[in-house]
Design a protein around this motif. Structure first.
Motif, PDB file in Angstrom:
ATOM      1  N   ILE A  45       0.873  -1.080  -0.024  1.00  0.00           N
ATOM      2  CA  ILE A  45      -0.012  -0.007  -0.153  1.00  0.00           C
ATOM      3  C   ILE A  45       0.731   1.126   0.078  1.00  0.00           C
ATOM      4  O   ILE A  45       0.696   2.062  -0.821  1.00  0.00           O
ATOM      5  N   ASP A  46       1.585   1.317   0.946  1.00  0.00           N
ATOM      6  CA  ASP A  46       2.724   2.575   1.060  1.00  0.00           C
ATOM      7  C   ASP A  46       4.177   1.981   1.634  1.00  0.00           C
ATOM      8  O   ASP A  46       4.356   2.116   2.746  1.00  0.00           O
ATOM      9  N   PRO A  47       5.013   1.397   0.718  1.00  0.00           N
ATOM     10  CA  PRO A  47       6.240   1.171   1.215  1.00  0.00           C
ATOM     11  C   PRO A  47       7.159   2.344   1.501  1.00  0.00           C
ATOM     12  O   PRO A  47       8.164   1.885   2.166  1.00  0.00           O
ATOM     13  N   SER A  48       6.834   3.424   1.422  1.00  0.00           N
ATOM     14  CA  SER A  48       7.837   4.771   1.572  1.00  0.00           C
ATOM     15  C   SER A  48       7.687   5.022   2.892  1.00  0.00           C
ATOM     16  O   SER A  48       8.759   5.861   3.530  1.00  0.00           O
ATOM     17  N   ARG A  49       6.736   5.023   3.502  1.00  0.00           N
ATOM     18  CA  ARG A  49       6.489   5.483   5.127  1.00  0.00           C
ATOM     19  C   ARG A  49       5.545   4.596   5.840  1.00  0.00           C
ATOM     20  O   ARG A  49       4.656   3.850   5.247  1.00  0.00           O
ATOM     21  N   PRO A  50       5.778   4.371   7.105  1.00  0.00           N
ATOM     22  CA  PRO A  50       4.816   3.703   7.973  1.00  0.00           C
ATOM     23  C   PRO A  50       3.470   4.036   8.140  1.00  0.00           C
ATOM     24  O   PRO A  50       3.336   5.434   8.056  1.00  0.00           O
ATOM     25  N   MET A  51       2.604   3.519   8.199  1.00  0.00           N
ATOM     26  CA  MET A  51       1.379   3.952   8.170  1.00  0.00           C
ATOM     27  C   MET A  51       0.692   3.712   9.881  1.00  0.00           C
ATOM     28  O   MET A  51       0.866   2.761  10.465  1.00  0.00           O
ATOM     29  N   ARG A  52       0.120   4.802  10.239  1.00  0.00           N
ATOM     30  CA  ARG A  52      -0.456   4.800  11.700  1.00  0.00           C
ATOM     31  C   ARG A  52      -1.931   4.438  11.747  1.00  0.00           C
ATOM     32  O   ARG A  52      -2.518   4.832  10.980  1.00  0.00           O
ATOM     33  N   PHE A  53      -1.832   3.388  12.690  1.00  0.00           N
ATOM     34  CA  PHE A  53      -3.296   2.642  13.140  1.00  0.00           C
ATOM     35  C   PHE A  53      -3.824   3.184  14.477  1.00  0.00           C
ATOM     36  O   PHE A  53      -2.824   3.348  15.433  1.00  0.00           O
ATOM     37  N   ILE A  54      -4.894   3.483  14.420  1.00  0.00           N
ATOM     38  CA  ILE A  54      -5.783   3.874  15.787  1.00  0.00           C
ATOM     39  C   ILE A  54      -6.363   2.612  16.482  1.00  0.00           C
ATOM     40  O   ILE A  54      -7.064   1.727  15.824  1.00  0.00           O
ATOM     41  N   LEU A  55      -6.099   2.257  17.580  1.00  0.00           N
ATOM     42  CA  LEU A  55      -6.627   0.874  18.311  1.00  0.00           C
ATOM     43  C   LEU A  55      -7.682   1.688  19.277  1.00  0.00           C
ATOM     44  O   LEU A  55      -7.394   2.330  20.037  1.00  0.00           O
ATOM     45  N   VAL A  56      -8.871   1.095  19.497  1.00  0.00           N
ATOM     46  CA  VAL A  56      -9.840   1.543  20.527  1.00  0.00           C
ATOM     47  C   VAL A  56     -10.513   0.234  20.489  1.00  0.00           C
ATOM     48  O   VAL A  56     -10.808  -0.732  19.983  1.00  0.00           O
ATOM     49  N   GLU A  57     -11.090   0.093  21.812  1.00  0.00           N
ATOM     50  CA  GLU A  57     -12.261  -1.049  22.313  1.00  0.00           C
ATOM     51  C   GLU A  57     -13.575  -0.876  21.850  1.00  0.00           C
ATOM     52  O   GLU A  57     -14.357  -1.893  21.915  1.00  0.00           O
ATOM     53  N   GLY A  58     -13.967   0.282  21.541  1.00  0.00           N
ATOM     54  CA  GLY A  58     -15.306   0.480  21.470  1.00  0.00           C
ATOM     55  C   GLY A  58     -15.711   1.648  20.507  1.00  0.00           C
ATOM     56  O   GLY A  58     -14.978   2.714  20.451  1.00  0.00           O
ATOM     57  N   PRO A  59     -16.892   1.595  19.743  1.00  0.00           N
ATOM     58  CA  PRO A  59     -17.254   2.740  18.790  1.00  0.00           C
ATOM     59  C   PRO A  59     -18.059   3.677  19.368  1.00  0.00           C
ATOM     60  O   PRO A  59     -18.854   4.527  18.794  1.00  0.00           O
ATOM     61  N   GLU A  60     -18.272   4.039  20.797  1.00  0.00           N
ATOM     62  CA  GLU A  60     -19.022   4.837  21.252  1.00  0.00           C
ATOM     63  C   GLU A  60     -19.036   6.425  20.907  1.00  0.00           C
ATOM     64  O   GLU A  60     -20.047   6.996  20.751  1.00  0.00           O
ATOM     65  N   GLN A  61     -17.699   6.593  20.649  1.00  0.00           N
ATOM     66  CA  GLN A  61     -17.535   8.061  20.203  1.00  0.00           C
ATOM     67  C   GLN A  61     -17.325   8.139  18.645  1.00  0.00           C
ATOM     68  O   GLN A  61     -16.804   9.237  18.233  1.00  0.00           O
ATOM     69  N   PHE A  62     -17.797   7.195  18.019  1.00  0.00           N
ATOM     70  CA  PHE A  62     -17.672   7.173  16.386  1.00  0.00           C
ATOM     71  C   PHE A  62     -18.688   8.264  15.951  1.00  0.00           C
ATOM     72  O   PHE A  62     -19.476   8.485  16.538  1.00  0.00           O
ATOM     73  N   LYS A  63     -18.215   8.713  14.760  1.00  0.00           N
ATOM     74  CA  LYS A  63     -19.151   9.534  13.804  1.00  0.00           C
ATOM     75  C   LYS A  63     -19.392   8.493  12.994  1.00  0.00           C
ATOM     76  O   LYS A  63     -18.549   7.552  12.440  1.00  0.00           O
ATOM     77  N   PRO A  64     -20.438   8.553  11.956  1.00  0.00           N
ATOM     78  CA  PRO A  64     -20.604   7.581  10.897  1.00  0.00           C
ATOM     79  C   PRO A  64     -19.602   7.503   9.723  1.00  0.00           C
ATOM     80  O   PRO A  64     -19.401   6.438   9.434  1.00  0.00           O
ATOM     81  N   GLU A  65     -19.053   8.499   9.621  1.00  0.00           N
ATOM     82  CA  GLU A  65     -17.786   8.361   8.553  1.00  0.00           C
ATOM     83  C   GLU A  65     -16.472   7.548   9.117  1.00  0.00           C
ATOM     84  O   GLU A  65     -15.894   7.004   8.499  1.00  0.00           O
ATOM     85  N   TYR A  66     -16.409   7.454  10.363  1.00  0.00           N
ATOM     86  CA  TYR A  66     -15.268   6.828  10.933  1.00  0.00           C
ATOM     87  C   TYR A  66     -15.476   5.141  10.647  1.00  0.00           C
ATOM     88  O   TYR A  66     -14.269   4.561  10.703  1.00  0.00           O
ATOM     89  N   TRP A  67     -16.571   4.933  10.320  1.00  0.00           N
ATOM     90  CA  TRP A  67     -16.625   3.149  10.133  1.00  0.00           C
ATOM     91  C   TRP A  67     -16.080   3.019   8.691  1.00  0.00           C
ATOM     92  O   TRP A  67     -15.496   1.790   8.488  1.00  0.00           O
ATOM     93  N   ASN A  68     -15.986   3.937   8.109  1.00  0.00           N
ATOM     94  CA  ASN A  68     -14.995   3.770   6.677  1.00  0.00           C
ATOM     95  C   ASN A  68     -13.703   3.560   7.008  1.00  0.00           C
ATOM     96  O   ASN A  68     -12.744   3.011   5.873  1.00  0.00           O
ATOM     97  N   ARG A  69     -13.169   3.823   7.964  1.00  0.00           N
ATOM     98  CA  ARG A  69     -11.771   3.672   8.443  1.00  0.00           C
ATOM     99  C   ARG A  69     -11.310   2.409   9.174  1.00  0.00           C
ATOM    100  O   ARG A  69     -10.319   1.997   9.464  1.00  0.00           O
ATOM    101  N   VAL A  70     -12.435   1.688   9.526  1.00  0.00           N
ATOM    102  CA  VAL A  70     -12.309   0.460  10.478  1.00  0.00           C
ATOM    103  C   VAL A  70     -11.732  -0.712   9.375  1.00  0.00           C
ATOM    104  O   VAL A  70     -12.445  -1.219   8.260  1.00  0.00           O
ATOM    105  N   VAL A  71     -10.675  -1.305   9.721  1.00  0.00           N
ATOM    106  CA  VAL A  71     -10.004  -2.263   8.959  1.00  0.00           C
ATOM    107  C   VAL A  71      -9.799  -3.748   9.289  1.00  0.00           C
ATOM    108  O   VAL A  71      -9.713  -4.481   8.878  1.00  0.00           O
ATOM    109  N   ALA A  72     -10.195  -3.940  10.557  1.00  0.00           N
ATOM    110  CA  ALA A  72     -10.165  -5.097  11.601  1.00  0.00           C
ATOM    111  C   ALA A  72     -10.962  -4.981  12.727  1.00  0.00           C
ATOM    112  O   ALA A  72     -10.941  -4.185  13.548  1.00  0.00           O
TER     113      ALA A  72
END
Length: 414
Positions: free
Chosen positions: A287-314
């Motif tokens: 996907i991007d070999p030139s730089r590390p990709m930063r991931f955000i880890l959370v335990e629940g979607p309580e503070q999610f906005k609807p568009e945040y779900w498009n960023r969930v990868v696992a």
């Protein structure tokens, strides 16, 4: 002296220097007072400075309102606290002030941006307005006066949190020749209108027989605008999100996820942790070999906005259906059509029946059972942890590519 006058930068510099910040009821006092009754914050780095605690800062909320210094400082004091606990203490503080003032309750994304800025990990954001000094420096970029370079240098140093510029370095800047950029060299500091050239060139641009007609002025203007739009700076790619299971029986929790997913070594989770969000980095070569990709880890979607779900990868799961109650897709069969599921269990144990029922959309992985490091041979089996981690990241990367993650773009929908 923007770094001395701006409350947001004063707070950032004090955090970096580890200096004391005192809430007082008077600008001349050094006696600490509760935030509910305090009228000033006393900063002791780089100089002693008293700032009214209700002063507006450059940080704007999602509603477009400037957030006051009390709310910023209170959020930083509670930056290690989970969002539900933070909201509870913020409500208590508002009750103590009884309407005389109100602290702003930061949303999930606002907290993320604010803490990243205060910790020095970022310099700008859509929530943080630029300093007036920054605008002045940009306006005067085309001037040839050497004094402008000398004034810009301390402001840059202040933004980086390194204090005032060295006098000897300032003297060297004063003797430098200012080069400018291509715009100032070709056009000067003021834009030049060349529209009259079009009229002069019109007699020479007549159409020859068999030649395609020249585009109209409106068509040419539309094409020019489209070209400008293509050449604009692309929007920053958002950070992908990984959801962990909040179950107490999960092998992977907030306390040990970073060591496992980033360091490749499994440790048992701690029972008591107040961390509500983690950042980990991983280079995804396809996907991007030139730089590390930063991931955000959370335990629940309580503070999610609807568009945040498009960023969930696992989504890490233990198979318990209550985990998905507040998810966008509460039905596991529907959820794992959109997001990769990951189950982590002990090697030699069968996954729960619920996990097996989810089908191939859930990646089942096993790590060696944890043994006390003091036992003989306990460390010899931990080399397999990295093998499991690589398999998990391989599955996440494949799912991200399929969903449309690219080097400079994220999917609009999953």
């Amino acid at each position: 002296m923007a770094s001395i006058d701006d409350p947001l930068l004063l707070l950032r510099q004090s955090i970096a220097a580890g200096s004391k910040i005192i809430a007082t009821t008077s600008p001349d006092s050094s006696d600490e007072a509760p935030l509910s009754t305090a009228t000033h914050l006393i900063f002791t780095h780089p100089v002693r400075k008293a700032v009214p605690i209700d002063a507006a800062t450059r940080f704007t909320s999602t509603e477009g309102k400037a957030v006051d210094l009390r709310s910023i400082y209170f959020a930083w004091l509670n930056h290690d606290v989970a969002i539900p606990e933070y909201n509870a203490v913020a409500t208590k503080l508002n009750d103590e002030m009884a309407g005389s003032a109100t602290v702003h309750m930061f949303a999930f994304v606002e907290r993320l941006v604010l803490f990243t800025f205060l910790e020095g990990a970022s310099e700008e954001s859509e929530f943080i307005k630029p300093l007036a000094g920054d605008k002045d420096a940009a306006t005067g970029a085309g001037t040839t006066a050497t004094g402008a370079a000398l004034k810009a240098a301390p402001a840059t140093s202040g933004r980086a949190g390194r204090g005032a510029i060295d006098p000897r370095l300032a003297q060297i800047y004063d003797g430098e020749r200012r080069m400018g950029d291509r715009n100032t060299v070709l056009r000067g500091i003021k834009p030049t209108d060349f529209s009259h050239v079009r009229k002069l060139a019109a007699p020479f641009m007549t159409r020859k027989p068999g030649q395609a007609p020249q585009p109209s002025a409106a068509t040419a203007a539309a094409a020019a605008n489209a070209s400008l739009a293509l050449n604009q700076k692309p929007a920053r790619r958002p950070d992908p999100i990984i959801l962990l299971s909040p179950s107490a029986s999960a092998l992977l929790r907030m306390s040990n996820a970073k060591a496992f997913l980033e360091g490749g070594r499994y440790m048992p989770p701690e029972t008591n942790t107040s961390t509500s969000m983690l950042h980990i980095s991983r280079t995804l070569k396809d996907i991007d070999p030139s730089r590390p990709m930063r991931f955000i880890l959370v335990e629940g979607p309580e503070q999610f906005k609807p568009e945040y779900w498009n960023r969930v990868v696992a989504v890490f799961t233990t198979g318990q259906a209550w985990q998905f109650k507040n998810y966008r897709w509460s039905n596991p069969a529907e959820l794992f059509k959109h997001v990769l599921g990951v189950y982590l269990g002990w090697r030699g144990d069968e996954p729960p029946e619920a996990v097996r029922a989810f089908g191939h959309k859930v990646l089942a992985c096993s790590v060696e059972k944890w043994r006390d490091p003091g036992q003989l041979g306990a460390e010899t089996s931990r080399w397999r942890d990295r093998e499991v981690v690589e398999a998990i990241w391989k599955g996440i990367e494949a799912n991200m590519r399929a969903k449309g993650w690219r080097k400079d773009a994220a999917p609009g929908a999953i």
